[in-house]
Design an enzyme around this catalytic site. Structure first.
Site, PDB file in Angstrom:
ATOM      1  N   HIS A 142       7.430 -24.001  -5.682  1.00 44.28           N
ATOM      2  CA  HIS A 142       7.640 -25.780  -5.899  1.00 44.28           C
ATOM      3  C   HIS A 142       9.147 -25.389  -6.542  1.00 44.28           C
ATOM      4  O   HIS A 142       9.554 -24.776  -7.443  1.00 44.28           O
ATOM      5  CB  HIS A 142       6.551 -26.360  -6.675  1.00 44.28           C
ATOM      6  CG  HIS A 142       5.015 -27.278  -6.081  1.00 44.28           C
ATOM      7  ND1 HIS A 142       4.447 -27.526  -6.387  1.00 44.28           N
ATOM      8  CD2 HIS A 142       5.133 -27.011  -4.852  1.00 44.28           C
ATOM      9  CE1 HIS A 142       3.904 -27.471  -6.030  1.00 44.28           C
ATOM     10  NE2 HIS A 142       3.903 -27.704  -5.271  1.00 44.28           N
ATOM     11  N   GLU A 143      10.045 -26.566  -6.481  1.00 40.39           N
ATOM     12  CA  GLU A 143      11.259 -25.850  -6.903  1.00 40.39           C
ATOM     13  C   GLU A 143      12.230 -24.683  -6.653  1.00 40.39           C
ATOM     14  O   GLU A 143      12.917 -24.464  -7.714  1.00 40.39           O
ATOM     15  CB  GLU A 143      11.402 -26.591  -8.625  1.00 40.39           C
ATOM     16  CG  GLU A 143      10.514 -27.695  -8.737  1.00 40.39           C
ATOM     17  CD  GLU A 143      11.014 -29.056  -8.325  1.00 40.39           C
ATOM     18  OE1 GLU A 143      12.058 -29.007  -8.200  1.00 40.39           O
ATOM     19  OE2 GLU A 143      10.061 -30.174  -8.340  1.00 40.39           O
ATOM     20  N   GLY A 144      11.471 -24.878  -5.180  1.00 42.03           N
ATOM     21  CA  GLY A 144      12.592 -22.963  -4.888  1.00 42.03           C
ATOM     22  C   GLY A 144      11.850 -21.997  -5.103  1.00 42.03           C
ATOM     23  O   GLY A 144      10.615 -21.515  -5.625  1.00 42.03           O
ATOM     24  N   HIS A 200      15.688 -17.830  -6.005  1.00 40.69           N
ATOM     25  CA  HIS A 200      16.154 -18.749  -7.421  1.00 40.69           C
ATOM     26  C   HIS A 200      16.773 -16.628  -7.652  1.00 40.69           C
ATOM     27  O   HIS A 200      17.296 -16.630  -8.382  1.00 40.69           O
ATOM     28  CB  HIS A 200      14.770 -18.440  -8.113  1.00 40.69           C
ATOM     29  CG  HIS A 200      14.369 -19.331  -8.232  1.00 40.69           C
ATOM     30  ND1 HIS A 200      15.264 -20.583  -9.232  1.00 40.69           N
ATOM     31  CD2 HIS A 200      13.351 -20.722  -7.964  1.00 40.69           C
ATOM     32  CE1 HIS A 200      14.578 -21.637  -8.758  1.00 40.69           C
ATOM     33  NE2 HIS A 200      13.563 -21.466  -8.233  1.00 40.69           N
TER      34      HIS A 200
END
Length: 600
Positions: free
Chosen positions: A440-442, A447
């Site tokens: 989720h979210e990358g 990152h």
């Protein structure tokens, strides 16, 4: 003992370690003191324990289903989210001028985290709705706010973010969804979006999708993307939902965890015109979306920590009460068994969970306090520095908890032994739920590239310098307090290794070679940041012990110091070999060819 949240730890992080009282003293948050925050968290904990937790196992076993083109969700989900709406939790963080409650970001993060610990499958609907509403509040026109923002803040309409497509997951440059201008901000939307959490359901009278799409005049790549408000049902001038906006549910994805949240494949404009409204400026969609995603990234990291906390609390309670075996020095099988917490290896597994959970929560609280401090700063230079610190730490705030708190969930299963692997106990569900937070979210690798490829280079490395200064202040405080010489030296050594690795990468002119080990860099850097926050906690605990603590407090504060020792001796040393590989620009992973994995 609550199995949802350890409130004593939250109090310690906020008020004894991180100085949240200073945030509350700012005029912006004049309506909130410690008692008011406690009352809010009391309400949230009651909703979590009474509405979210009781149905968690059942919702996991019986996920939403697709019937006659529509998704049907268990009625208990609507009731639980209704309780949140009634308590004003959807509007908690919005300014009073917008009709919100004006709470600090740190409090709203904890609100969602407590709900997520009880039942993340339900909590996701609120997290996504609030994130979308925040984006509307930041970039929407007055008319857009009037039509869409208020119903979302009241929890009557829910929201989603629509980025990924079947052919474009992390590679947003390859998005194909089209937006054809009609008049003013109105556009005709056509395309397909994949992996849309909360993308369709029968919980609310409307769903507001935030859709990345490309206008005909948009240049190739991410610079050509714009953002659009695309409601499931068209909205009249009076704010009333009207006719269907031709967003077809093509199917549900069935994930291993967080199964209470629908996850959808959506076709926009398949059966007729699908209308959307440009949000913000043309071709600035990614900048707008990242406003939502950065908030969501910290939220995902916090939820990872809270899901692991739920597993930790359950396994700790189990270890205290489950008799099994006897001390190694006692061979008499006729004597009573001892609780498994008496065994050293069980304590090791519990300590590993504790340092991951409470270290990750410290990072989540620190980052959201940066948001609050930016909101209250009166000096532009201070605000800029706070923003740079937050930018630098966000990849770690999302990724370190998602990776290491998942390991904590794994250890919670192991503490229960064979029982932990069954659905009769919640720890395996917490593990499956938390496993999704790594994507989720990358993903972790994305990152790492962001941190090493961009964040450490910001302002000529000033963001890194700011963090080193912050860490140095904690080292000075630890030295003044006394008793932390080994930890101070270890942190000095780790920072030196981080500096060497960073300089080696910055000196490398080949970007693929330089970033080949970006994920290792992220992991090693994250370990150092968590070590710093554990030293910060240990210093606060040592001061509390020195000043005298109340009944039951001595063990709590001594436990903090013991956990700090554990992290520095067992966990921080793992960062050093990772950073050595980065420093050497090791190319093992880059050099192996696709053919070499199996041969011709």
């Amino acid at each position: 003992m609550s199995l949802v949240v350890h409130r004593r730890n939250l109090d310690f992080l906020l008020y004894e370690t991180l100085g949240f009282g200073t945030v509350l003293s700012a005029p912006r948050f004049a309506g909130y003191d410690r008692a008011a925050v406690d009352a809010v968290l009391d309400t949230v904990q009651a909703i979590a324990e009474n509405e979210f937790l009781p149905c968690a196992a059942d919702l996991d076993a019986h996920e939403p289903h697709f019937t006659e083109g529509r998704v049907q969700v268990d009625a208990r989900v609507r009731r639980a989210l209704g309780a949140c709406a009634e308590a004003g939790l959807f509007s908690a963080g919005f300014d009073h001028e917008l009709g919100g409650l004006g709470m600090p970001a740190t409090v709203t993060m904890l609100i969602n985290g407590i709900l997520a610990a009880a039942n993340i499958g339900i909590a996701n609907y609120q997290l996504l709705t609030v994130a979308g509403a925040n984006m509307l509040a930041s970039f929407g026109t007055d008319e857009q706010k009037l039509l869409f923002l208020r119903p979302m803040m009241e929890g009557r309409w829910f929201g989603t973010m629509c980025l990924s497509e079947p052919q474009a997951g992390s590679s947003l440059s390859d998005i194909r969804t089209r937006a054809e201008p009609l008049e003013g901000r109105l556009h005709r939307i056509t395309g397909t979006k994949m992996w849309i959490s909360g993308g369709d359901h029968d919980l609310t009278e409307n769903i507001v999708h935030m859709v990345l799409a490309r206008r005909p005049d948009g240049p190739p790549g991410v610079k050509g993307l714009s953002l659009f408000i695309v409601p499931k049902y068209r909205v009249g001038a009076d704010g009333t939902p009207g006719e269907f906006n031709n967003i077809a549910l093509a199917g549900l994805n069935h994930k291993m965890g967080q199964r209470g949240t629908t996850n959808c494949l959506l076709n926009f404009g398949e059966g007729g015109d699908c209308l959307g409204y440009l949000l913000g400026e043309p071709h600035q969609g990614l900048a707008c979306m990242f406003h939502m995603m950065n908030e969501a990234r910290i939220g995902v990291g916090a939820n990872s920590a809270m899901s692991a906390q739920a597993g930790y609390l359950y396994s700790l309670d189990y270890a205290r009460t489950r008799p099994q075996g006897r001390p190694l020095r006692n061979k008499d099988a006729t004597t009573p068994q001892v609780p498994i917490i008496e065994h050293a290896d069980v304590r090791r597994m519990l300590l590993a969970q504790k340092v991951a959970v409470e270290g990750a929560l410290a990072l989540s609280c620190y980052c959201t306090m940066l948001v609050d401090r930016m909101a209250t700063a009166t000096d532009e230079t201070e605000r800029r520095d706070l923003h740079l610190l937050l930018e630098l730490l966000t990849p770690m705030a999302k990724s370190w908890p998602a990776e290491h708190c998942l390991e904590a969930n794994k250890l919670a299963i192991q503490v229960l032994g064979g029982y932990g692997y069954t659905r009769d106990y919640p720890v395996e569900r917490h593990y499956r739920d938390n496993r999704l937070n790594a994507i989720h979210e990358g993903a972790y690798g994305i990152h790492g590239l962001d941190l090493l490829g961009r964040k450490v280079r910001m302002e000529g490395g000033w963001a890194m310098d700011l963090l080193v200064l912050e860490i140095g202040q904690t080292q000075d405080a630890a030295e003044a307090q006394g008793g932390f010489g080994d930890e101070i030296d270890a942190l000095h050594g780790a920072l030196a290794g981080l500096g060497r690795a960073t300089r080696a990468v910055l000196a490398c002119k080949d970007p693929e070679h330089a970033l080949a080990n970006a994920t290792l860099y992220l992991d090693g850097f994250g370990q150092i940041v968590i070590a710093w926050l554990w030293l910060k906690q240990a210093v606060a605990a040592s001061r509390a012990l020195e000043s005298g603590t109340g009944a039951g407090e001595t063990d709590f504060h001594q436990g903090k110091i013991a956990a700090c020792r554990y992290f520095f001796r067992y966990e921080l040393p793992r960062a050093l070999p990772l950073l050595v590989l980065v420093e050497r620009l090791d190319s093992t992973c880059l050099d192996v060819t696709p053919a070499q994995f199996l041969g011709d």
